[in-house]
Design a protein around this motif. Structure first.
Motif, PDB file in Angstrom:
ATOM      1  N   LEU A   3       7.515  -1.929   6.982  1.00 15.36           N
ATOM      2  CA  LEU A   3       6.305  -2.551   6.438  1.00 15.36           C
ATOM      3  C   LEU A   3       5.741  -3.457   7.520  1.00 15.36           C
ATOM      4  O   LEU A   3       6.450  -4.313   8.052  1.00 15.36           O
ATOM      5  CB  LEU A   3       6.615  -3.357   5.174  1.00 15.36           C
ATOM      6  CG  LEU A   3       5.400  -3.949   4.464  1.00 15.36           C
ATOM      7  CD1 LEU A   3       4.590  -2.849   3.783  1.00 15.36           C
ATOM      8  CD2 LEU A   3       5.824  -4.995   3.435  1.00 15.36           C
ATOM      9  N   LEU A   4       4.466  -3.268   7.852  1.00 15.53           N
ATOM     10  CA  LEU A   4       3.848  -4.003   8.946  1.00 15.53           C
ATOM     11  C   LEU A   4       2.791  -4.941   8.393  1.00 15.53           C
ATOM     12  O   LEU A   4       1.887  -4.513   7.660  1.00 15.53           O
ATOM     13  CB  LEU A   4       3.203  -3.051   9.956  1.00 15.53           C
ATOM     14  CG  LEU A   4       4.130  -2.198  10.826  1.00 15.53           C
ATOM     15  CD1 LEU A   4       4.689  -1.019  10.058  1.00 15.53           C
ATOM     16  CD2 LEU A   4       3.394  -1.700  12.071  1.00 15.53           C
ATOM     17  N   LEU A   5       2.913  -6.215   8.727  1.00 10.35           N
ATOM     18  CA  LEU A   5       1.917  -7.217   8.395  1.00 10.35           C
ATOM     19  C   LEU A   5       1.115  -7.504   9.664  1.00 10.35           C
ATOM     20  O   LEU A   5       1.614  -8.127  10.604  1.00 10.35           O
ATOM     21  CB  LEU A   5       2.570  -8.504   7.883  1.00 10.35           C
ATOM     22  CG  LEU A   5       2.959  -8.576   6.407  1.00 10.35           C
ATOM     23  CD1 LEU A   5       3.964  -7.486   6.048  1.00 10.35           C
ATOM     24  CD2 LEU A   5       3.532  -9.944   6.072  1.00 10.35           C
TER      25      LEU A   5
ATOM     26  N   PRO B 247       0.830  -1.216   0.000  1.00 13.54           N
ATOM     27  CA  PRO B 247       0.000   0.000   0.000  1.00 13.54           C
ATOM     28  C   PRO B 247       0.857   1.256   0.000  1.00 13.54           C
ATOM     29  O   PRO B 247       2.086   1.205   0.080  1.00 13.54           O
ATOM     30  CB  PRO B 247      -0.796  -0.135   1.309  1.00 13.54           C
ATOM     31  CG  PRO B 247       0.099  -0.934   2.203  1.00 13.54           C
ATOM     32  CD  PRO B 247       0.827  -1.895   1.303  1.00 13.54           C
ATOM     33  N   SER B 248       0.193   2.390  -0.104  1.00 13.35           N
ATOM     34  CA  SER B 248       0.882   3.675  -0.065  1.00 13.35           C
ATOM     35  C   SER B 248       1.432   3.941   1.330  1.00 13.35           C
ATOM     36  O   SER B 248       0.976   3.372   2.327  1.00 13.35           O
ATOM     37  CB  SER B 248      -0.076   4.803  -0.471  1.00 13.35           C
ATOM     38  OG  SER B 248      -0.591   4.570  -1.773  1.00 13.35           O
ATOM     39  N   ILE B 249       2.425   4.810   1.387  1.00 13.55           N
ATOM     40  CA  ILE B 249       3.081   5.124   2.659  1.00 13.55           C
ATOM     41  C   ILE B 249       2.171   6.000   3.511  1.00 13.55           C
ATOM     42  O   ILE B 249       1.564   6.956   3.022  1.00 13.55           O
ATOM     43  CB  ILE B 249       4.430   5.830   2.412  1.00 13.55           C
ATOM     44  CG1 ILE B 249       5.398   4.876   1.706  1.00 13.55           C
ATOM     45  CG2 ILE B 249       5.035   6.334   3.713  1.00 13.55           C
ATOM     46  CD1 ILE B 249       6.733   5.504   1.374  1.00 13.55           C
ATOM     47  N   VAL B 250       2.082   5.655   4.791  1.00 16.22           N
ATOM     48  CA  VAL B 250       1.367   6.481   5.761  1.00 16.22           C
ATOM     49  C   VAL B 250       2.385   7.098   6.702  1.00 16.22           C
ATOM     50  O   VAL B 250       3.413   6.497   7.020  1.00 16.22           O
ATOM     51  CB  VAL B 250       0.345   5.649   6.566  1.00 16.22           C
ATOM     52  CG1 VAL B 250      -0.733   5.118   5.651  1.00 16.22           C
ATOM     53  CG2 VAL B 250       1.025   4.511   7.318  1.00 16.22           C
ATOM     54  N   ARG B 251       2.123   8.300   7.141  1.00 14.78           N
ATOM     55  CA  ARG B 251       3.028   8.992   8.062  1.00 14.78           C
ATOM     56  C   ARG B 251       2.687   8.611   9.486  1.00 14.78           C
ATOM     57  O   ARG B 251       1.521   8.641   9.896  1.00 14.78           O
ATOM     58  CB  ARG B 251       2.927  10.512   7.887  1.00 14.78           C
ATOM     59  CG  ARG B 251       3.365  11.004   6.526  1.00 14.78           C
ATOM     60  CD  ARG B 251       3.356  12.512   6.480  1.00 14.78           C
ATOM     61  NE  ARG B 251       4.365  13.077   7.373  1.00 14.78           N
ATOM     62  CZ  ARG B 251       4.452  14.379   7.657  1.00 14.78           C
ATOM     63  NH1 ARG B 251       3.570  15.224   7.160  1.00 14.78           N
ATOM     64  NH2 ARG B 251       5.394  14.808   8.460  1.00 14.78           N
ATOM     65  N   THR B 252       3.716   8.248  10.242  1.00 13.86           N
ATOM     66  CA  THR B 252       3.521   7.878  11.641  1.00 13.86           C
ATOM     67  C   THR B 252       3.503   9.129  12.491  1.00 13.86           C
ATOM     68  O   THR B 252       3.874  10.224  12.061  1.00 13.86           O
ATOM     69  CB  THR B 252       4.648   6.951  12.120  1.00 13.86           C
ATOM     70  OG1 THR B 252       5.892   7.660  12.049  1.00 13.86           O
ATOM     71  CG2 THR B 252       4.733   5.710  11.228  1.00 13.86           C
TER      72      THR B 252
ATOM     73  N   VAL C 108      -2.120  -4.564   5.963  1.00 13.42           N
ATOM     74  CA  VAL C 108      -0.729  -4.274   5.639  1.00 13.42           C
ATOM     75  C   VAL C 108      -0.550  -2.765   5.729  1.00 13.42           C
ATOM     76  O   VAL C 108      -1.274  -2.012   5.070  1.00 13.42           O
ATOM     77  CB  VAL C 108      -0.345  -4.770   4.228  1.00 13.42           C
ATOM     78  CG1 VAL C 108       1.112  -4.422   3.920  1.00 13.42           C
ATOM     79  CG2 VAL C 108      -0.550  -6.272   4.114  1.00 13.42           C
ATOM     80  N   VAL C 109       0.394  -2.333   6.556  1.00 12.88           N
ATOM     81  CA  VAL C 109       0.649  -0.906   6.765  1.00 12.88           C
ATOM     82  C   VAL C 109       2.046  -0.591   6.273  1.00 12.88           C
ATOM     83  O   VAL C 109       3.008  -1.281   6.620  1.00 12.88           O
ATOM     84  CB  VAL C 109       0.497  -0.519   8.250  1.00 12.88           C
ATOM     85  CG1 VAL C 109       0.742   0.971   8.444  1.00 12.88           C
ATOM     86  CG2 VAL C 109      -0.885  -0.897   8.754  1.00 12.88           C
ATOM     87  N   HIS C 110       2.160   0.444   5.481  1.00 11.40           N
ATOM     88  CA  HIS C 110       3.427   0.833   4.865  1.00 11.40           C
ATOM     89  C   HIS C 110       3.826   2.216   5.368  1.00 11.40           C
ATOM     90  O   HIS C 110       3.118   3.198   5.139  1.00 11.40           O
ATOM     91  CB  HIS C 110       3.270   0.846   3.336  1.00 11.40           C
ATOM     92  CG  HIS C 110       4.556   1.068   2.607  1.00 11.40           C
ATOM     93  ND1 HIS C 110       4.618   1.387   1.268  1.00 11.40           N
ATOM     94  CD2 HIS C 110       5.843   1.014   3.035  1.00 11.40           C
ATOM     95  CE1 HIS C 110       5.872   1.522   0.897  1.00 11.40           C
ATOM     96  NE2 HIS C 110       6.624   1.309   1.957  1.00 11.40           N
TER      97      HIS C 110
END
Length: 346
Positions: free
Chosen positions: A304-306, A133-138, A297-299
Motif C-alpha cells: 500500500l503506497l501513500l 482503493p482497489s488493487i492495481v497490477r504493477t 493512495v495506491v493499492h
C-alpha cells in the motif's frame, strides 16, 4: 738329644698345633660365610620370586581392570551411538514438524492478510470503505504473470499505478519511504533515447545510470543536471526538464515521496485501522506549508503506497536535533557560582 733340643722340638710342636687350630677356625669361619651367603642367596631368590609373583598378580589385576574399563567404554559407545541415532531421528521429526508448522503459519498468515486486505475493505460499512482503493497490477506482476516466479510478490514495485518509484529515502519497521514521480512527468526514457539515436543514425551521448520503467530495463541518458538538488534545465528534451534519479522529468513536476507499507506485515484489524486513520487524518488536513499533503493512495497486491509531497528531514530527526541543540544552549548558559550563590559568567 740334649735338653735344649727337646725343648725346641716341643715348642715347634705346640706352634704347629696352634697353626692347625687357627686354620681350622678360619676354615669354620669360611664355611659359616659360605653358608650365610647361600642363605642370603636363597632368601634373595625367594624374595625375587615373591616380587615376581606379586607383580604378575598386579599385572593380571590391571589387565582385568582394563578389560572392565574397555567393556564399560564399549557399552557407553553403544549407548551413545543409540542416543545419536535417536537424536537424529528426533531432529528429523522436529524439522518435519517445523516445516509443517511453518507451512501452517504461512497459510494462516496469508489467510489473515487476505482477510484484512481483501475481504474486510469490501464489506459495506467497513471502516476502510472508501479509504483503501482497489488493487492495481504493477508492471512486474504483468511480466511475472506468464511465469511461475513469485519473487515479485514481496519486492517493492518499480512502477505502481501512475507513479514510478525511485531511490530510497528512509526505512521503518513495516514501511519504507521512496522518492517517486508521476509517469506523465517523465520526459524521456531509455527506449525514447534509443529510438532517437537509431532514427538519426548517431551514437548519441554516453549512457550512464539505469532505471526500469514498466518492464523496460535499459540505461537512461543523464541530461544536463543543474542545481544542488539534482533539478535543472534539461538539454534537448521537449523544451527543458529536470534530472531525477537518473531520468529526465518535467521541470515543473512536484517532488513526491511514497510511504510503501508491506501488506504481509499487517495481519490484524488494529494495524489496518491505524493505517486507515492515518489516511483519513491526512485527507482531512487543510493545505499547510509545514504539513505534507497526501496526493494519492495506491493499492497493489503486495503493498500500500501513500503518495505525499516530498519533505525535508525526518520529523523525529528534526526534533532530536532541536532537543540536542536546546540542551547545548542550556549547558552554555549555565552559570558557575563563586561560592556565594553568584550568577553566570561575565
Amino acid at each position: 738329644m740334649s735338653l735344649m733340643g727337646r725343648s725346641k722340638a716341643k715348642s715347634e710342636g705346640r706352634n704347629s698345633e696352634t697353626e692347625v687350630e687357627a686354620l681350622r677356625a678360619a676354615n669354620e669361619l669360611l664355611r659359616d660365610e659360605v653358608r650365610r651367603q647361600k642363605e642370603e642367596m636363597a632368601a634373595m631368590q625367594q624374595r625375587h620370586q615373591l616380587e615376581m609373583k606379586r607383580q604378575q598378580q598386579e599385572h593380571q589385576l590391571e589387565l582385568a581392570r582394563n578389560d572392565a574399563e574397555f567393556d564399560d567404554i564399549n557399552a557407553s559407545l553403544k549407548i551413545a551411538s543409540r542416543n545419536v541415532g535417536q537424536f537424529k531421528a528426533q531432529r528429523e521429526r522436529l524439522f518435519s514438524e517445523y516445516k509443517t508448522l511453518r507451512e501452517k503459519y504461512e497459510l494462516l498468515r496469508g489467510n489473515a492478510v487476505s482477510v484484512v486486505w481483501d475481504h474486510l475493505p469490501i464489506v459495506r460499512g467497513h471502516f476502510a470503505e472508501g479509504v483503501i482503493p482497489s488493487i492495481v497490477r504493477t508492471s512486474e506482476q504483468k511480466a511475472k504473470s506468464r511465469s511461475k516466479d513469485s519473487s515479485s510478490r514481496s519486492s517493492i514495485p518499480k512502477v505502481a499505478g501512475d507513479y514510478t518509484i525511485l531511490n530510497n529515502i528512509g526505512d521503518g519497521n513495516n514501511a519504507t519511504v521512496r522518492a517517486c514521480v508521476r509517469n506523465s512527468d517523465i520526459l524521456s526514457s531509455a527506449s525514447d533515447e534509443r529510438q532517437q539515436r537509431n532514427s538519426h543514425g548517431s551514437r548519441g551521448e554516453r549512457e550512464s545510470g539505469s532505471y526500469d520503467t514498466d518492464g523496460l530495463t535499459s540505461p537512461l541518458v543523464v541530461r544536463g543536471v543543474g542545481g544542488s538538488d539534482g533539478f535543472g534545465e534539461g538539454l534537448g528534451h521537449k523544451g527543458g526538464g529536470a534530472e531525477e534519479d537518473g531520468m529526465t522529468v518535467a521541470a515543473n513536476s512536484v517532488k513526491l515521496a511514497a510511504k510503501i507499507i508491506k501488506k504481509a506485515s499487517v495481519t490484524n484489524v488494529l494495524a489496518l485501522k491505524r493505517i486507515v486513520w492515518e489516511i483519513r487524518v491526512l485527507q482531512k488536513l487543510r493545505p499547510h506549508p509545514g504539513i505534507l499533503e497526501l496526493k494519492d493512495v495506491v493499492h497493489t497486491s503486495s503493498h500500500l503506497l501513500l503518495v505525499t509531497e516530498r519533505g525535508g528531514v525526518d520529523l523525529f530527526e528534526f526534533l532530536g536535533r532541536f532537543i540536542e541543540k536546546k540542551h547545548k544552549k542550556e549547558n552554555t548558559l549555565v552559570g558557575f557560582g563563586n561560592g556565594e550563590g553568584g550568577g553566570g559568567p561575565g
